[in-house]
Motif scaffolding. Structure first.
Motif, PDB file in Angstrom:
ATOM      1  N   ILE A  35       0.843  -1.200   0.000  1.00  0.00           N
ATOM      2  CA  ILE A  35       0.000   0.000   0.000  1.00  0.00           C
ATOM      3  C   ILE A  35       0.879   1.251   0.000  1.00  0.00           C
ATOM      4  O   ILE A  35       0.630   2.195  -0.754  1.00  0.00           O
ATOM      5  CB  ILE A  35      -0.966  -0.012   1.199  1.00  0.00           C
ATOM      6  CG1 ILE A  35      -2.000  -1.114   1.015  1.00  0.00           C
ATOM      7  CG2 ILE A  35      -1.642   1.331   1.382  1.00  0.00           C
ATOM      8  CD1 ILE A  35      -2.846  -1.382   2.239  1.00  0.00           C
ATOM      9  N   THR A  36       1.901   1.272   0.818  1.00  0.00           N
ATOM     10  CA  THR A  36       2.801   2.421   0.878  1.00  0.00           C
ATOM     11  C   THR A  36       3.519   2.635  -0.449  1.00  0.00           C
ATOM     12  O   THR A  36       3.624   3.767  -0.940  1.00  0.00           O
ATOM     13  CB  THR A  36       3.826   2.231   2.000  1.00  0.00           C
ATOM     14  OG1 THR A  36       3.139   1.994   3.223  1.00  0.00           O
ATOM     15  CG2 THR A  36       4.710   3.440   2.152  1.00  0.00           C
ATOM     16  N   PHE A  37       3.991   1.571  -1.041  1.00  0.00           N
ATOM     17  CA  PHE A  37       4.690   1.644  -2.317  1.00  0.00           C
ATOM     18  C   PHE A  37       3.766   2.160  -3.420  1.00  0.00           C
ATOM     19  O   PHE A  37       4.128   3.047  -4.203  1.00  0.00           O
ATOM     20  CB  PHE A  37       5.226   0.249  -2.674  1.00  0.00           C
ATOM     21  CG  PHE A  37       6.004   0.202  -3.938  1.00  0.00           C
ATOM     22  CD1 PHE A  37       7.289   0.688  -3.993  1.00  0.00           C
ATOM     23  CD2 PHE A  37       5.439  -0.343  -5.084  1.00  0.00           C
ATOM     24  CE1 PHE A  37       8.013   0.644  -5.164  1.00  0.00           C
ATOM     25  CE2 PHE A  37       6.158  -0.395  -6.260  1.00  0.00           C
ATOM     26  CZ  PHE A  37       7.444   0.096  -6.299  1.00  0.00           C
ATOM     27  N   PHE A  87       1.684   6.811  -6.938  1.00  0.00           N
ATOM     28  CA  PHE A  87       0.611   7.702  -7.361  1.00  0.00           C
ATOM     29  C   PHE A  87       0.882   9.154  -6.966  1.00  0.00           C
ATOM     30  O   PHE A  87       0.642  10.067  -7.755  1.00  0.00           O
ATOM     31  CB  PHE A  87      -0.734   7.247  -6.801  1.00  0.00           C
ATOM     32  CG  PHE A  87      -1.296   6.053  -7.516  1.00  0.00           C
ATOM     33  CD1 PHE A  87      -1.423   6.035  -8.893  1.00  0.00           C
ATOM     34  CD2 PHE A  87      -1.697   4.947  -6.802  1.00  0.00           C
ATOM     35  CE1 PHE A  87      -1.939   4.946  -9.558  1.00  0.00           C
ATOM     36  CE2 PHE A  87      -2.220   3.846  -7.455  1.00  0.00           C
ATOM     37  CZ  PHE A  87      -2.340   3.839  -8.833  1.00  0.00           C
ATOM     38  N   PHE A  88       1.390   9.376  -5.771  1.00  0.00           N
ATOM     39  CA  PHE A  88       1.711  10.741  -5.354  1.00  0.00           C
ATOM     40  C   PHE A  88       2.822  11.338  -6.211  1.00  0.00           C
ATOM     41  O   PHE A  88       2.774  12.509  -6.576  1.00  0.00           O
ATOM     42  CB  PHE A  88       2.090  10.795  -3.881  1.00  0.00           C
ATOM     43  CG  PHE A  88       0.920  10.686  -2.949  1.00  0.00           C
ATOM     44  CD1 PHE A  88      -0.270  11.328  -3.213  1.00  0.00           C
ATOM     45  CD2 PHE A  88       1.018   9.930  -1.800  1.00  0.00           C
ATOM     46  CE1 PHE A  88      -1.345  11.223  -2.354  1.00  0.00           C
ATOM     47  CE2 PHE A  88      -0.053   9.821  -0.931  1.00  0.00           C
ATOM     48  CZ  PHE A  88      -1.240  10.473  -1.211  1.00  0.00           C
ATOM     49  N   PHE A  89       3.824  10.538  -6.531  1.00  0.00           N
ATOM     50  CA  PHE A  89       4.911  11.008  -7.377  1.00  0.00           C
ATOM     51  C   PHE A  89       4.394  11.389  -8.761  1.00  0.00           C
ATOM     52  O   PHE A  89       4.727  12.456  -9.289  1.00  0.00           O
ATOM     53  CB  PHE A  89       6.000   9.936  -7.494  1.00  0.00           C
ATOM     54  CG  PHE A  89       7.052  10.264  -8.500  1.00  0.00           C
ATOM     55  CD1 PHE A  89       8.019  11.207  -8.216  1.00  0.00           C
ATOM     56  CD2 PHE A  89       7.077   9.636  -9.734  1.00  0.00           C
ATOM     57  CE1 PHE A  89       9.001  11.517  -9.145  1.00  0.00           C
ATOM     58  CE2 PHE A  89       8.041   9.942 -10.667  1.00  0.00           C
ATOM     59  CZ  PHE A  89       9.006  10.883 -10.374  1.00  0.00           C
ATOM     60  N   LEU A  90       3.579  10.521  -9.355  1.00  0.00           N
ATOM     61  CA  LEU A  90       3.040  10.821 -10.685  1.00  0.00           C
ATOM     62  C   LEU A  90       2.135  12.039 -10.660  1.00  0.00           C
ATOM     63  O   LEU A  90       2.144  12.855 -11.587  1.00  0.00           O
ATOM     64  CB  LEU A  90       2.291   9.609 -11.230  1.00  0.00           C
ATOM     65  CG  LEU A  90       3.162   8.433 -11.643  1.00  0.00           C
ATOM     66  CD1 LEU A  90       2.291   7.255 -12.055  1.00  0.00           C
ATOM     67  CD2 LEU A  90       4.096   8.826 -12.760  1.00  0.00           C
ATOM     68  N   PHE A  91       1.334  12.180  -9.608  1.00  0.00           N
ATOM     69  CA  PHE A  91       0.443  13.338  -9.520  1.00  0.00           C
ATOM     70  C   PHE A  91       1.247  14.632  -9.422  1.00  0.00           C
ATOM     71  O   PHE A  91       0.906  15.627 -10.065  1.00  0.00           O
ATOM     72  CB  PHE A  91      -0.500  13.213  -8.327  1.00  0.00           C
ATOM     73  CG  PHE A  91      -1.431  14.371  -8.193  1.00  0.00           C
ATOM     74  CD1 PHE A  91      -2.471  14.553  -9.081  1.00  0.00           C
ATOM     75  CD2 PHE A  91      -1.252  15.312  -7.186  1.00  0.00           C
ATOM     76  CE1 PHE A  91      -3.332  15.628  -8.968  1.00  0.00           C
ATOM     77  CE2 PHE A  91      -2.102  16.393  -7.056  1.00  0.00           C
ATOM     78  CZ  PHE A  91      -3.145  16.550  -7.958  1.00  0.00           C
ATOM     79  N   GLU A  92       2.308  14.624  -8.634  1.00  0.00           N
ATOM     80  CA  GLU A  92       3.140  15.825  -8.508  1.00  0.00           C
ATOM     81  C   GLU A  92       3.817  16.176  -9.835  1.00  0.00           C
ATOM     82  O   GLU A  92       3.997  17.347 -10.147  1.00  0.00           O
ATOM     83  CB  GLU A  92       4.206  15.635  -7.417  1.00  0.00           C
ATOM     84  CG  GLU A  92       3.635  15.641  -6.023  1.00  0.00           C
ATOM     85  CD  GLU A  92       3.014  16.979  -5.655  1.00  0.00           C
ATOM     86  OE1 GLU A  92       3.576  18.023  -6.037  1.00  0.00           O
ATOM     87  OE2 GLU A  92       1.966  16.969  -4.996  1.00  0.00           O
TER      88      GLU A  92
END
Length: 67
Positions: free
Chosen positions: A16-18, A23-28
């Motif tokens: 889940i963390t990975f 997703f957070f990296f891609l969104f940023e």
């Protein structure tokens, strides 16, 4: 044996963390593209087309509905 099960119980949390990190990296990385309407429309269209392609491909591969 208890150490084994304790170690195995950590894998879902790691997964889940990975996944959230990706997703957070891609969104940023994609957030600046949402500032301009032209690139925002292109990005939303791209995301929708990738989702539709994946949906219909899996549907055909699993035989849920003949294409």
């Amino acid at each position: 044996m208890q150490d084994f099960f304790q170690n195995i119980s950590r894998y879902p949390r790691y997964f889940i963390t990975f996944t959230l990190g990706i997703f957070f990296f891609l969104f940023e990385r994609l957030k600046p593209l949402l500032n301009r309407p032209v690139t925002a429309i292109a990005l939303v269209s791209l995301l929708f087309s990738v989702f539709a392609f994946t949906f219909f491909t899996l549907r055909a591969m699993l035989g849920l509905n003949p294409v």
